[in-house]
Write an enzyme that holds these catalytic residues in place. Structure first.
Site, PDB file in Angstrom:
ATOM      1  N   CYS A  73      -5.154  -5.837   4.087  1.00  0.00           N
ATOM      2  CA  CYS A  73      -5.849  -4.565   3.925  1.00  0.00           C
ATOM      3  C   CYS A  73      -6.063  -3.980   5.309  1.00  0.00           C
ATOM      4  CB  CYS A  73      -7.191  -4.789   3.219  1.00  0.00           C
ATOM      5  SG  CYS A  73      -8.258  -3.337   3.135  1.00  0.00           S
ATOM      6  N   CYS A 117      -1.912   1.842   4.618  1.00  0.00           N
ATOM      7  CA  CYS A 117      -2.701   1.207   3.562  1.00  0.00           C
ATOM      8  C   CYS A 117      -1.723   0.377   2.748  1.00  0.00           C
ATOM      9  CB  CYS A 117      -3.389   2.246   2.680  1.00  0.00           C
ATOM     10  SG  CYS A 117      -4.209   1.552   1.212  1.00  0.00           S
TER      11      CYS A 117
END
Length: 266
Positions: free
Chosen positions: A76, A190
């Site tokens: 992440c 992302c």
């Protein structure tokens, strides 16, 4: 648990980290995998730095106690750019983070205009400023934070159709900026966004190259585990959520076809 059965643990707020799991499994097919999604804290991109900095190390500590991984991948960008130093200080095992792939984007760009597409929390981080300064100093680096694309990726993994208009609206936030018409490389900053790459390619206003950190992370994991023993049969990958609602159940059902066991809760 014997040493050779200790898993690699992947952690994300949702399903985005699966874009990092895939290249890692391709390099290390015998590696046991635990994929943990903080569904109770999803999404991270709209949370404050303080919330993420407190939440991520605490959750990873619990996951370490439960699964005894040999290595943790924070799959992440938002969690990595905010909480990675605190996690490394708190946990005594190798931690691999995920950061925007600005360096390979700069190497690939011909127009010298790069788009960085991430969450709102990621694109505003000083860490991204530093990457741009170090590796793309001769480039214009345009950024756009999209919570909507994260939600669309989660919905796609739950079996829902992705509306092209919704994707196009988000990309317009990047290409519509001053100089955006010259973007030729987009950094998927992302881990959710590579899951939408085909959907984005279908609506981009010009031909672009997408880059992300997944392959590089896989190579780093392979290097860190070089020479370690793996089980003869790694079995199904384990799937863990911090909250198991109907959406997570749908995602779990979809992932059954990709070698994941039924979801469990932390």
């Amino acid at each position: 648990m014997s040493d050779n059965t200790r898993p690699i643990l992947f952690f994300d707020s949702g399903v985005g980290g699966l874009s990092v799991v895939a290249p890692t499994r391709a390099l290390l097919p015998a590696a046991p995998i635990v994929y943990a999604a903080d569904s109770a804290g999803f999404p991270y991109g709209t949370k404050s730095e303080g919330e993420i900095a407190a939440r991520v190390p605490a959750l990873l500590g619990r996951l370490l106690e439960r699964f005894r991984p040999r290595l943790i991948v924070i799959a992440c960008n938002t969690a990595s750019t905010i909480a990675l130093p605190a996690v490394r200080a708190a946990l005594d095992l190798p931690i691999v983070g995920t950061v925007p792939a600005i360096k390979p984007a700069a190497q690939a760009s011909r127009t010298r205009v790069i788009g960085v597409l991430g969450t709102e929390a990621t694109v505003r981080q000083p860490y991204v400023d530093d990457l741009a300064r170090r590796f793309a100093g001769d480039c214009t680096v345009l950024r756009y934070g999209s919570a909507a694309l994260v939600e669309l990726a989660e919905a796609k993994l739950a079996g829902e159709a992705v509306a092209p208009d919704a994707v196009a609206r988000e990309l317009a936030g990047l290409f519509g900026q001053a100089g955006g018409e010259a973007i030729d490389v987009i950094v998927n900053a992302c881990t959710h966004f590579p899951l939408l790459e085909d959907d984005m390619r279908a609506v981009v206003p010009r031909e672009v190259t997408f880059v992300d950190g997944g392959p590089g992370i896989a190579r780093r994991v392979a290097t860190l585990t070089d020479g370690q023993q793996w089980p003869h049969d790694s079995g199904e990958a384990r799937l863990v959520f911090t909250r198991l609602s109907e959406r997570e159940a749908q995602i779990g059902a979809h992932l059954r076809a990709h070698g994941f066991a039924p979801p469990e809760t932390l």
